[in-house]
Write a protein that holds these residues in place. Structure first.
Motif, short mmCIF file in Angstrom:
data_model
loop_
_atom_site.label_atom_id
_atom_site.label_comp_id
_atom_site.label_asym_id
_atom_site.label_seq_id
_atom_site.Cartn_x
_atom_site.Cartn_y
_atom_site.Cartn_z
N VAL A 1 0.71 -1.54 -0.19
CA VAL A 1 -0.28 -0.32 -0.31
C VAL A 1 1.07 1.37 -0.04
O VAL A 1 1.59 1.16 0.82
N TYR A 2 0.03 1.82 -0.94
CA TYR A 2 1.49 3.76 -0.96
C TYR A 2 0.58 5.02 0.67
O TYR A 2 -0.98 4.18 0.49
N GLY A 3 1.36 5.38 1.45
CA GLY A 3 1.31 5.96 1.87
C GLY A 3 2.23 7.96 2.08
O GLY A 3 3.15 7.47 1.63
N GLY A 4 1.50 8.78 2.53
CA GLY A 4 1.97 10.05 1.94
C GLY A 4 1.52 10.87 1.18
O GLY A 4 1.09 11.31 0.05
N SER A 5 1.15 11.39 1.84
CA SER A 5 -0.29 12.88 2.19
C SER A 5 -1.12 12.32 0.94
O SER A 5 -2.02 12.71 -0.02
N VAL A 6 -1.70 11.55 1.01
CA VAL A 6 -3.45 10.29 0.85
C VAL A 6 -4.48 11.39 0.43
O VAL A 6 -4.34 11.39 2.03
N LYS A 7 -5.36 11.92 -0.56
CA LYS A 7 -6.43 12.05 -0.19
C LYS A 7 -7.30 11.45 -1.40
O LYS A 7 -7.06 11.66 -2.25
N ALA A 8 -8.33 12.41 -1.03
CA ALA A 8 -9.23 11.42 -1.72
C ALA A 8 -9.48 11.88 -3.39
O ALA A 8 -9.81 11.03 -4.71
N ALA A 9 -8.82 12.64 -3.11
CA ALA A 9 -8.74 13.90 -5.25
C ALA A 9 -7.30 12.56 -5.28
O ALA A 9 -7.27 13.28 -6.98
N SER A 10 -6.36 12.54 -5.11
CA SER A 10 -5.33 12.07 -5.21
C SER A 10 -5.78 10.06 -5.51
O SER A 10 -4.98 8.96 -5.65
N ALA A 11 -6.23 9.53 -4.77
CA ALA A 11 -6.75 8.05 -4.51
C ALA A 11 -6.81 7.27 -5.44
O ALA A 11 -5.85 6.67 -5.72
N ALA A 12 -7.62 7.98 -6.63
CA ALA A 12 -8.44 6.88 -7.13
C ALA A 12 -6.84 6.58 -8.64
O ALA A 12 -6.40 5.76 -8.76
N GLU A 13 -6.21 8.22 -8.64
CA GLU A 13 -5.10 7.48 -9.48
C GLU A 13 -4.26 6.73 -9.44
O GLU A 13 -3.49 6.21 -9.76
N LEU A 14 -3.91 6.71 -7.83
CA LEU A 14 -2.71 6.32 -7.01
C LEU A 14 -2.90 5.05 -6.91
O LEU A 14 -1.93 3.65 -7.47
N PHE A 15 -4.17 4.06 -6.94
CA PHE A 15 -4.72 3.28 -6.11
C PHE A 15 -4.88 1.91 -8.30
O PHE A 15 -5.35 1.35 -8.43
N ALA A 16 -4.91 3.39 -9.32
CA ALA A 16 -5.22 2.46 -10.44
C ALA A 16 -3.75 2.27 -10.86
O ALA A 16 -3.65 0.43 -11.87
N GLN A 17 -3.07 2.05 -10.11
CA GLN A 17 -1.32 1.72 -10.54
C GLN A 17 -1.04 0.21 -10.29
O GLN A 17 -1.41 -0.30 -9.79
N GLN A 18 -0.97 -0.66 -11.25
CA GLN A 18 -0.34 -2.01 -10.83
C GLN A 18 0.27 -2.73 -9.62
O GLN A 18 -0.73 -3.78 -9.07
N ASP A 19 0.87 -1.58 -8.91
CA ASP A 19 1.16 -2.22 -8.12
C ASP A 19 1.25 -1.70 -6.65
O ASP A 19 1.20 -2.15 -5.68
N ILE A 20 0.44 -1.11 -6.81
CA ILE A 20 -0.22 -0.26 -5.89
C ILE A 20 -1.94 -0.97 -5.12
O ILE A 20 -2.74 -0.58 -5.90
N ASP A 21 -1.53 -1.86 -4.06
CA ASP A 21 -2.67 -2.13 -3.25
C ASP A 21 -3.54 -1.50 -2.07
O ASP A 21 -3.91 -1.99 -1.68
N GLY A 22 -3.87 -0.13 -2.42
CA GLY A 22 -4.09 0.21 -1.62
C GLY A 22 -3.84 1.43 -1.21
O GLY A 22 -2.54 2.05 -1.35
N GLY A 23 -3.45 1.78 0.65
CA GLY A 23 -3.33 2.98 0.77
C GLY A 23 -3.72 2.56 2.63
O GLY A 23 -3.97 2.26 3.34
N LEU A 24 -2.50 4.04 3.29
CA LEU A 24 -1.88 4.23 4.38
C LEU A 24 -1.83 5.27 4.57
O LEU A 24 -1.32 6.15 4.17
N VAL A 25 -3.03 6.11 5.19
CA VAL A 25 -3.77 7.09 5.08
C VAL A 25 -3.34 8.24 6.26
O VAL A 25 -3.94 7.03 7.87
N GLY A 26 -2.80 9.02 6.37
CA GLY A 26 -2.51 9.49 8.12
C GLY A 26 -3.51 10.71 8.22
O GLY A 26 -4.77 10.80 8.41
N GLY A 27 -3.38 12.11 8.02
CA GLY A 27 -4.08 12.89 8.43
C GLY A 27 -5.27 12.78 7.68
O GLY A 27 -6.59 13.39 8.45
N ALA A 28 -5.65 12.67 6.41
CA ALA A 28 -7.24 12.34 5.81
C ALA A 28 -7.90 11.78 6.38
O ALA A 28 -9.77 10.76 6.82
#
Ligand code: PGA
Length: 249
Positions: free
Chosen positions: A206-233
């Motif tokens: 999973v990817y973490g680092g300032s993930v927001k609703a606005a940036s999430a879809a594009e990140l999660f569409a990547q082949q090797d990104i299987d979700g997110g670790l979300v802090g502030g949001a």
């Protein structure tokens, strides 16, 4: 097909009253059934969170290097976390590596302790801005994972989650571009595949680092990104809910 995971790292935030309100809001979210969701509250709020949340898993932000019970004042063991209702635990978050001086060896010991108590460790790795600028991002995160493989063996990764969190993107509002993140996730998967292709293919990164609703879809569409670790949001239930929805698409 790897099932996405969206996890909220609440860090050292929230009074009992605020956390109670957040838990109630999260519990009423309509979650897609294709996504695993977890939250990582502070230690005093874990039992409450595990009690209130039905469809969301609860994890701790750290555990002791030793499982079981011991004379270790101020520490909390994976055994106690499991008993409190946790199913996961973060190990090696960059804030702990930096503020508490956790080394790769300490992180590997925590990883082993977590698994010995039946918790799923979420192993956090990431490079600093300086390491990235020196062209050492992939080398840095690969070594952080190799340190755990040396101690725990590659098969132990099958029952864990990897979180790539570039230090320069945490809490800064700077998100790695989807391409930058994908490049590191792919390199991490390839590094694990050198030990075991089966483990690498099944491993959620999973990817973490300032993930927001606005940036999430594009990140999660990547082949090797299987979700997110979300802090502030993750402290905003609507924002966190939108990130979960993005992972389900
Ligand atoms: P952030 O934190 O989303 O606030 O950048 C992520 C994390 O540290 O896990």
């Amino acid at each position: 097909m790897r099932r996405p995971l969206v996890a909220g790292n609440w860090k050292m935030n929230g009074s009992l009253q605020q956390v109670s309100a957040l838990l109630a809001a999260l519990d009423s979210l309509a979650l897609p059934d294709t996504v695993d969701v977890a939250v990582f509250p502070s230690m005093p709020h874990l039992i409450l969170a595990a009690d209130k949340l039905k469809a969301i898993a609860v994890g701790a932000q750290d555990c002791s290097v030793q499982a079981g019970f011991a004379a270790m004042t101020g520490e909390t063991s994976a055994t106690q976390l499991k008993d409190a209702g946790c199913s996961l635990v973060l190990v090696g978050h960059s804030e702990r590596r930096e503020l508490q001086g956790e080394t790769d060896d300490v992180v590997a010991s925590k990883f082993v302790a977590a698994q010995s108590a039946g918790l799923v460790p979420v192993l956090c790795v990431g490079e600093t801005l300086q390491q990235r600028e020196q062209g050492k991002a992939i080398e840095t995160v690969t070594e952080q994972v190799e340190a755990v493989i040396r101690t725990a063996g590659v098969d132990a990764l099958a029952n864990s989650v990897l979180a790539y969190e570039p230090v320069w993107a945490i809490g800064t509002g700077l998100t790695a571009s989807p391409e930058q993140a994908q490049q590191v996730h792919e390199a991490l998967r390839n590094a694990v595949a050198c030990h075991s292709d089966a483990v690498a293919q099944g491993l959620r990164i999973v990817y973490g680092g300032s993930v927001k609703a606005a940036s999430a879809a594009e990140l999660f569409a990547q082949q090797d990104i299987d979700g997110g670790l979300v802090g502030g949001a993750s402290l905003d239930p609507d924002e966190f809910g939108a990130i979960i929805v993005a992972a389900g698409k």
